[in-house]
Design a protein around this motif. Structure first.
Motif, PDB file in Angstrom:
ATOM      1  N   UNK A  37       0.853  -1.175   0.000  1.00  0.00           N
ATOM      2  CA  UNK A  37       0.000   0.000   0.000  1.00  0.00           C
ATOM      3  C   UNK A  37       0.894   1.230   0.000  1.00  0.00           C
ATOM      4  N   UNK A  38       0.311   2.376  -0.291  1.00  0.00           N
ATOM      5  CA  UNK A  38       1.062   3.619  -0.210  1.00  0.00           C
ATOM      6  C   UNK A  38       0.164   4.731   0.302  1.00  0.00           C
ATOM      7  N   UNK A  39       0.820   5.716   0.884  1.00  0.00           N
ATOM      8  CA  UNK A  39       0.098   6.866   1.398  1.00  0.00           C
ATOM      9  C   UNK A  39       0.890   8.127   1.107  1.00  0.00           C
ATOM     10  N   UNK A  40       0.281   8.997   0.332  1.00  0.00           N
ATOM     11  CA  UNK A  40       0.887  10.292   0.028  1.00  0.00           C
ATOM     12  C   UNK A  40       0.383  11.312   1.042  1.00  0.00           C
ATOM     13  N   UNK A  41       1.119  12.397   1.239  1.00  0.00           N
ATOM     14  CA  UNK A  41       0.703  13.416   2.206  1.00  0.00           C
ATOM     15  C   UNK A  41      -0.706  13.924   1.918  1.00  0.00           C
ATOM     16  N   UNK A  42      -1.548  13.926   2.938  1.00  0.00           N
ATOM     17  CA  UNK A  42      -2.892  14.443   2.796  1.00  0.00           C
ATOM     18  C   UNK A  42      -3.863  13.511   2.099  1.00  0.00           C
ATOM     19  N   UNK A  94       5.014   9.318  -5.602  1.00  0.00           N
ATOM     20  CA  UNK A  94       5.656   9.722  -4.354  1.00  0.00           C
ATOM     21  C   UNK A  94       4.744   9.443  -3.166  1.00  0.00           C
ATOM     22  N   UNK A  95       5.250   8.690  -2.217  1.00  0.00           N
ATOM     23  CA  UNK A  95       4.449   8.285  -1.060  1.00  0.00           C
ATOM     24  C   UNK A  95       5.316   7.460  -0.125  1.00  0.00           C
ATOM     25  N   UNK A  96       4.758   7.190   1.045  1.00  0.00           N
ATOM     26  CA  UNK A  96       5.335   6.160   1.907  1.00  0.00           C
ATOM     27  C   UNK A  96       4.687   4.834   1.512  1.00  0.00           C
ATOM     28  N   UNK A  97       5.520   3.849   1.269  1.00  0.00           N
ATOM     29  CA  UNK A  97       5.040   2.536   0.833  1.00  0.00           C
ATOM     30  C   UNK A  97       5.100   1.560   2.009  1.00  0.00           C
ATOM     31  N   UNK A  98       4.000   0.854   2.214  1.00  0.00           N
ATOM     32  CA  UNK A  98       3.865  -0.071   3.326  1.00  0.00           C
ATOM     33  C   UNK A  98       3.657  -1.494   2.827  1.00  0.00           C
ATOM     34  N   UNK A  99       4.270  -2.403   3.521  1.00  0.00           N
ATOM     35  CA  UNK A  99       4.079  -3.824   3.293  1.00  0.00           C
ATOM     36  C   UNK A  99       3.052  -4.336   4.308  1.00  0.00           C
ATOM     37  N   UNK A 100       2.219  -5.287   3.885  1.00  0.00           N
ATOM     38  CA  UNK A 100       1.193  -5.830   4.772  1.00  0.00           C
ATOM     39  C   UNK A 100       1.065  -7.331   4.558  1.00  0.00           C
ATOM     40  N   UNK A 101       0.543  -8.005   5.583  1.00  0.00           N
ATOM     41  CA  UNK A 101       0.420  -9.462   5.518  1.00  0.00           C
ATOM     42  C   UNK A 101      -0.861  -9.926   6.194  1.00  0.00           C
ATOM     43  N   UNK A 122       9.997   5.450   2.391  1.00  0.00           N
ATOM     44  CA  UNK A 122       9.653   6.630   1.587  1.00  0.00           C
ATOM     45  C   UNK A 122      10.163   6.465   0.160  1.00  0.00           C
ATOM     46  N   UNK A 123       9.289   6.742  -0.789  1.00  0.00           N
ATOM     47  CA  UNK A 123       9.660   6.816  -2.206  1.00  0.00           C
ATOM     48  C   UNK A 123       9.338   8.214  -2.690  1.00  0.00           C
ATOM     49  N   UNK A 124      10.339   8.882  -3.233  1.00  0.00           N
ATOM     50  CA  UNK A 124      10.164  10.229  -3.750  1.00  0.00           C
ATOM     51  C   UNK A 124      10.593  10.249  -5.204  1.00  0.00           C
ATOM     52  N   UNK A 125       9.686  10.687  -6.066  1.00  0.00           N
ATOM     53  CA  UNK A 125       9.974  10.746  -7.501  1.00  0.00           C
ATOM     54  C   UNK A 125      10.006  12.216  -7.900  1.00  0.00           C
ATOM     55  N   UNK A 126      11.141  12.651  -8.395  1.00  0.00           N
ATOM     56  CA  UNK A 126      11.292  14.044  -8.792  1.00  0.00           C
ATOM     57  C   UNK A 126      10.936  14.191 -10.267  1.00  0.00           C
ATOM     58  N   UNK A 127      10.237  15.271 -10.562  1.00  0.00           N
ATOM     59  CA  UNK A 127       9.796  15.494 -11.956  1.00  0.00           C
ATOM     60  C   UNK A 127      10.756  16.386 -12.698  1.00  0.00           C
TER      61      UNK A 127
END
Length: 127
Positions: A37-42, A94-101, A122-127
């Motif tokens: 899963x991932x979660x971006x700010x806001x 760009x987001x925090x990526x989470x592993x789940x089980x 954290x994964x950050x992709x610069x444009x």
């Protein structure tokens, strides 16, 4: 207690690739469906990909619409590890990526279906 540790996040330019890993311990890994899963700010946490414990079946993997064709989930039961290969990355990835089980046979695409979570990477992709 089940432990999930993500790694592989970082800063990458748009169009680039990253591979995330999630090392699992204190569980019978081959019996667990795994997800990313991932979660971006806001924003709310979003399903990215899932792979069933029955990874040999044709319907064992599922992907969120925004990553289909770019991301690939896989697992190595001998190493108790699940991977997320991310290609053609975009700024919106760009987001925090989470592993789940969760201990079940089939893939789960909703957050509430998982019992255990990692701390995120954290994964950050610069444009």
């Amino acid at each position: 207690q089940v432990q999930l540790i993500e790694s592989g996040g970082g800063l990458v330019q748009a169009g680039g690739s990253l591979r995330l890993s999630c090392a699992a311990s204190r569980l019978s890994f081959s019996s667990y469906t795994m997800g990313w899963f991932r979660q971006a700010p806001g924003k709310e946490r979003e399903f990215v990909a899932g792979i069933a414990s029955r990874s040999w079946s044709a319907d064992s993997t599922r992907y969120g619409d925004s990553v289909k064709g770019r991301f690939t989930i896989s697992r190595d039961n001998a190493k108790n590890t699940v991977y997320l290969q991310m290609n053609s990355l975009k700024a919106e990835d760009t987001a925090v990526y989470y592993c789940a089980a969760v201990r079940r046979l089939t893939t789960v695409v909703y957050e509430g279906g998982y019992d255990y979570w990692g701390q995120g990477t954290q994964v950050t992709v610069s444009s």
